[in-house]
Scaffold this motif. Structure first.
Motif, mmCIF file in Angstrom:
data_model
loop_
_atom_site.group_PDB
_atom_site.id
_atom_site.type_symbol
_atom_site.label_atom_id
_atom_site.label_comp_id
_atom_site.label_asym_id
_atom_site.label_seq_id
_atom_site.Cartn_x
_atom_site.Cartn_y
_atom_site.Cartn_z
ATOM 1 N N PRO A 12 0.793 -1.228 0.000
ATOM 2 C CA PRO A 12 0.000 0.000 0.000
ATOM 3 C C PRO A 12 0.829 1.283 0.000
ATOM 4 C CG PRO A 12 -0.317 -1.213 2.047
ATOM 5 C CD PRO A 12 0.545 -2.040 1.176
ATOM 6 N N ILE A 13 2.065 1.226 0.471
ATOM 7 C CA ILE A 13 2.902 2.426 0.448
ATOM 8 C C ILE A 13 3.196 2.816 -0.993
ATOM 9 C CG2 ILE A 13 5.190 3.320 1.005
ATOM 10 C CD1 ILE A 13 5.011 1.847 3.613
ATOM 11 N N GLY A 14 3.383 1.844 -1.852
ATOM 12 C CA GLY A 14 3.580 2.129 -3.272
ATOM 13 C C GLY A 14 2.357 2.755 -3.904
ATOM 14 N N PHE A 15 1.176 2.333 -3.470
ATOM 15 C CA PHE A 15 -0.053 2.934 -3.990
ATOM 16 C C PHE A 15 -0.158 4.385 -3.562
ATOM 17 C CE2 PHE A 15 -4.599 3.920 -3.535
ATOM 18 C CZ PHE A 15 -4.952 3.826 -4.864
ATOM 19 N N LEU A 16 0.179 4.681 -2.320
ATOM 20 C CA LEU A 16 0.155 6.074 -1.873
ATOM 21 C C LEU A 16 1.191 6.903 -2.616
ATOM 22 C CD1 LEU A 16 -0.357 5.751 1.971
ATOM 23 C CD2 LEU A 16 -2.015 6.417 0.244
ATOM 24 N N GLY A 17 2.311 6.288 -2.934
ATOM 25 C CA GLY A 17 3.338 6.981 -3.712
ATOM 26 C C GLY A 17 2.863 7.337 -5.108
ATOM 27 N N LEU A 18 1.967 6.538 -5.656
ATOM 28 C CA LEU A 18 1.391 6.856 -6.970
ATOM 29 C C LEU A 18 0.263 7.872 -6.860
ATOM 30 C CD1 LEU A 18 1.175 3.279 -8.481
ATOM 31 C CD2 LEU A 18 2.732 5.095 -9.165
ATOM 32 N N LEU A 19 -0.440 7.865 -5.759
ATOM 33 C CA LEU A 19 -1.632 8.691 -5.586
ATOM 34 C C LEU A 19 -1.313 10.129 -5.172
ATOM 35 C CD1 LEU A 19 -4.792 8.467 -5.426
ATOM 36 C CD2 LEU A 19 -4.455 8.049 -3.000
ATOM 37 N N VAL A 20 -0.325 10.300 -4.321
ATOM 38 C CA VAL A 20 -0.046 11.613 -3.720
ATOM 39 C C VAL A 20 0.313 12.700 -4.735
ATOM 40 C CG1 VAL A 20 1.597 12.817 -2.225
ATOM 41 C CG2 VAL A 20 0.459 10.770 -1.425
ATOM 42 N N PRO A 21 1.145 12.469 -5.739
ATOM 43 C CA PRO A 21 1.440 13.561 -6.677
ATOM 44 C C PRO A 21 0.203 14.071 -7.424
ATOM 45 C CG PRO A 21 3.075 11.851 -6.903
ATOM 46 C CD PRO A 21 2.026 11.313 -5.997
ATOM 47 N N HIS A 22 -0.734 13.189 -7.691
ATOM 48 C CA HIS A 22 -1.968 13.625 -8.350
ATOM 49 C C HIS A 22 -2.827 14.469 -7.413
ATOM 50 C CE1 HIS A 22 -1.099 11.174 -11.815
ATOM 51 N NE2 HIS A 22 -0.840 10.162 -11.008
ATOM 52 N N MET A 23 -2.851 14.098 -6.145
ATOM 53 C CA MET A 23 -3.585 14.900 -5.162
ATOM 54 C C MET A 23 -2.927 16.261 -4.984
ATOM 55 S SD MET A 23 -4.356 11.911 -2.372
ATOM 56 C CE MET A 23 -4.740 13.061 -1.096
ATOM 57 N N ALA A 24 -1.601 16.285 -4.946
ATOM 58 C CA ALA A 24 -0.880 17.547 -4.768
ATOM 59 C C ALA A 24 -1.076 18.457 -5.972
ATOM 60 C CB ALA A 24 0.606 17.276 -4.544
ATOM 61 N N ARG A 25 -1.130 17.884 -7.169
ATOM 62 C CA ARG A 25 -1.345 18.690 -8.368
ATOM 63 C C ARG A 25 -2.721 19.352 -8.333
ATOM 64 N NH1 ARG A 25 0.813 16.093 -13.337
ATOM 65 N NH2 ARG A 25 2.635 17.199 -12.632
ATOM 66 N N LYS A 26 -3.719 18.658 -7.789
ATOM 67 C CA LYS A 26 -5.054 19.265 -7.656
ATOM 68 C C LYS A 26 -5.024 20.431 -6.676
ATOM 69 C CE LYS A 26 -7.665 16.414 -10.081
ATOM 70 N NZ LYS A 26 -8.457 16.806 -11.215
ATOM 71 N N LEU A 27 -4.162 20.350 -5.668
ATOM 72 C CA LEU A 27 -4.099 21.397 -4.652
ATOM 73 C C LEU A 27 -3.293 22.613 -5.084
ATOM 74 C CD1 LEU A 27 -3.571 19.251 -1.439
ATOM 75 C CD2 LEU A 27 -5.631 20.478 -2.106
ATOM 76 N N VAL A 28 -2.110 22.402 -5.704
ATOM 77 C CA VAL A 28 -1.215 23.528 -5.991
ATOM 78 C C VAL A 28 -1.069 23.853 -7.462
ATOM 79 C CG1 VAL A 28 0.117 23.179 -3.892
ATOM 80 C CG2 VAL A 28 0.873 22.110 -5.997
ATOM 81 N N GLY A 29 -1.587 23.027 -8.351
ATOM 82 C CA GLY A 29 -1.478 23.301 -9.779
ATOM 83 C C GLY A 29 -0.238 22.672 -10.382
ATOM 84 N N ASN A 30 0.180 23.164 -11.540
ATOM 85 C CA ASN A 30 1.283 22.565 -12.288
ATOM 86 C C ASN A 30 2.638 23.215 -12.049
ATOM 87 O OD1 ASN A 30 -0.277 20.600 -13.515
ATOM 88 N ND2 ASN A 30 -0.875 21.968 -15.184
ATOM 89 N N ASN A 31 2.737 24.137 -11.123
ATOM 90 C CA ASN A 31 4.005 24.792 -10.823
ATOM 91 C C ASN A 31 4.912 23.807 -10.076
ATOM 92 O OD1 ASN A 31 6.103 26.441 -10.135
ATOM 93 N ND2 ASN A 31 4.857 27.928 -9.029
ATOM 94 N N PHE A 32 5.994 23.347 -10.729
ATOM 95 C CA PHE A 32 6.832 22.310 -10.153
ATOM 96 C C PHE A 32 7.600 22.774 -8.925
ATOM 97 C CE2 PHE A 32 6.356 20.483 -14.439
ATOM 98 C CZ PHE A 32 5.830 19.260 -14.050
ATOM 99 N N PHE A 33 7.836 24.078 -8.802
ATOM 100 C CA PHE A 33 8.517 24.580 -7.610
ATOM 101 C C PHE A 33 7.645 24.417 -6.378
ATOM 102 C CE2 PHE A 33 10.722 27.027 -10.964
ATOM 103 C CZ PHE A 33 12.001 26.568 -10.700
ATOM 104 N N LEU A 34 6.338 24.391 -6.541
ATOM 105 C CA LEU A 34 5.419 24.126 -5.436
ATOM 106 C C LEU A 34 4.985 22.667 -5.385
ATOM 107 C CD1 LEU A 34 3.072 27.238 -5.705
ATOM 108 C CD2 LEU A 34 4.925 26.857 -4.078
ATOM 109 N N LEU A 35 4.927 22.024 -6.530
ATOM 110 C CA LEU A 35 4.392 20.670 -6.608
ATOM 111 C C LEU A 35 5.290 19.644 -5.923
ATOM 112 C CD1 LEU A 35 2.182 18.825 -7.718
ATOM 113 C CD2 LEU A 35 3.502 18.648 -9.825
ATOM 114 N N ILE A 36 6.580 19.758 -6.098
ATOM 115 C CA ILE A 36 7.484 18.767 -5.516
ATOM 116 C C ILE A 36 7.488 18.832 -3.985
ATOM 117 C CG2 ILE A 36 9.901 18.039 -5.369
ATOM 118 C CD1 ILE A 36 10.074 18.723 -8.371
#
Length: 66
Positions: A12-36
């Motif tokens: 399940p940790i691998g699943f969260l690793g796949l899920l979290v960047p998509h959730m973060a992109r919904k929150l902060v947008g496509n700006n990589f300086f904020l996304l990472i």
């Protein structure tokens, strides 16, 4: 298909690793300086919350991660 095989292998940790960047992109947008940093913080927060929830649900025993 490849995602399901990798998650079943890594757990399940691998699943969260796949899920979290998509959730973060919904929150902060496509700006990589904020996304990472947002992905890192959100991933750590989500793992802590899921671990706390798993420990609270199955109190006397330990929930296996992998």
């Amino acid at each position: 298909m490849l995602t399901s095989v990798s998650v079943s292998t890594a757990g399940p940790i691998g699943f969260l690793g796949l899920l979290v960047p998509h959730m973060a992109r919904k929150l902060v947008g496509n700006n990589f300086f904020l996304l990472i940093p947002a992905s890192a913080l959100l991933g750590a927060l989500l793992l802590m919350l899921s671990d706390t929830l798993a420990r609270a649900i199955a109190f006397p025993s330990e929930t296996p991660v992998a």
